[in-house]
Write an enzyme that holds these catalytic residues in place. Structure first.
Site, PDB file in Angstrom:
ATOM      1  CB  ALA A  13      -0.919   0.020   1.230  1.00 21.26           C
ATOM      2  CB  VAL A  61      10.301  -5.433   8.704  1.00 23.16           C
ATOM      3  CG1 VAL A  61      10.198  -5.500   7.199  1.00 23.16           C
ATOM      4  CG2 VAL A  61       9.377  -4.356   9.284  1.00 23.16           C
ATOM      5  CB  SER A 140       8.329  11.171   9.011  1.00 26.44           C
ATOM      6  OG  SER A 140       7.298  12.058   9.399  1.00 26.44           O
ATOM      7  CE1 TYR A 153       5.826   7.453  12.288  1.00 23.31           C
ATOM      8  CE2 TYR A 153       5.556   9.835  12.367  1.00 23.31           C
ATOM      9  CZ  TYR A 153       5.749   8.675  11.644  1.00 23.31           C
ATOM     10  OH  TYR A 153       5.880   8.730  10.275  1.00 23.31           O
ATOM     11  CB  THR A 188      -0.765   6.505   2.524  1.00 19.59           C
ATOM     12  OG1 THR A 188      -0.192   6.671   3.839  1.00 19.59           O
ATOM     13  CG2 THR A 188       0.087   7.259   1.510  1.00 19.59           C
ATOM     14  CG  PHE A 190       0.698   7.825   8.365  1.00 20.03           C
ATOM     15  CD1 PHE A 190       1.911   7.238   8.722  1.00 20.03           C
ATOM     16  CD2 PHE A 190       0.249   8.910   9.111  1.00 20.03           C
ATOM     17  CE1 PHE A 190       2.651   7.724   9.790  1.00 20.03           C
ATOM     18  CE2 PHE A 190       0.983   9.398  10.181  1.00 20.03           C
ATOM     19  CZ  PHE A 190       2.181   8.810  10.523  1.00 20.03           C
TER      20      PHE A 190
END
Length: 252
Positions: A13, A61, A140, A153, A188, A190
């Site tokens: 995605a 991952v 980011s 984050y 997205t 996200f």
């Protein structure tokens, strides 16, 4: 001329998916990973119809054993990777540090930092053997500016930037380029992931302005990859026109 091999994590995605498409359009062979097998299978089918050679690997991952097992099982000719795009990443929750869920912290750290390291540890050695390669880590704006309720984050993306800078120094003697792409407000999955499937909350993030889309970032990734051999783009920060900083967005 050798057809280049690109390895993209988180390809089911968003940025990973669009990057797979744009690299396929430019004659790359692709190794694509993700946790959703059905999406991987569909993407492989779609790209192969256009003549692209694709291998898919379904694993998480965050799981070091899964990473090692999946990569070890690749045919030797597919281990001659030219490009690694560490794209798999996420945000979980939007709470102050004294109220945030510890499980969310661990998910972000394990995915955004440890997952990137597990992948890079193996693939960088393949690149060292051939004395060439390029690694792009998706960071980011949160790796440049911290914002409230996003402490962990932001910390993971600051870590991505720090790791990338050190990797660039460490791998330069082996003719390996390392860089980061840092998106700002990007629509997205996200925010949907961050809010654990709450579509209304996710939609509110992008109200009143035009955010970036995944193709915008994919095109920037291809730009970086298409520079001459002596040129390495170390970092790109990309924001929508309406965004002035991590916290400041002009909404109509």
């Amino acid at each position: 001329m050798k057809q280049k091999i690109a390895f993209i994590t988180g390809a089911t995605a968003g940025i990973g998916l669009e990057t797979a498409k744009i690299l396929a359009e430019n004659q790359f062979k692709l190794i694509l990973t993700g946790r959703r097998k059905e999406r991987l299978d569909q993407l492989k089918t779609d790209l192969e119809k256009e003549g692209t050679q694709v291998i898919t690997l379904c694993f998480d991952v965050r799981n070091k054993a899964e990473v090692e097992q999946a990569l070890a099982a690749l045919p030797e000719e597919w281990k001659k990777v030219d490009v690694l795009i560490n794209n798999a990443g996420l945000a979980a929750g939007l709470d102050p540090v004294h109220q945030a869920a510890i499980d969310d912290w661990e998910t972000m750290i394990d995915t955004n930092v440890k997952g990137l390291l597990y992948m890079s540890r193996i693939v960088s050695n393949w690149m060292i053997e051939q004395q060439s390669g390029q690694i792009i880590n998706i960071s980011s704006i949160a790796g440049i500016e911290s914002y409230p309720n996003g402490s962990v984050y932001c910390a993971t993306k600051h870590a991505v930037n720090a790791i990338s800078k050190a990797m660039r120094i460490e791998l330069a003697p082996h003719n390996i380029k390392v860089g980061t792409i840092s998106p700002g407000a990007l629509e997205t999955e996200f925010s949907l992931v961050r809010f654990k499937g709450d579509q209304q909350k996710a939609d509110q993030v992008y109200e009143g302005f035009t955010p970036l889309n995944a193709r915008d970032i994919a095109e920037s990734i291809y730009f970086v990859l298409s520079r001459p051999a002596h040129v390495n783009i170390a970092d790109i920060l990309i924001m929508p026109t309406a965004q002035g900083s991590a916290r400041d967005i002009f909404r109509k």
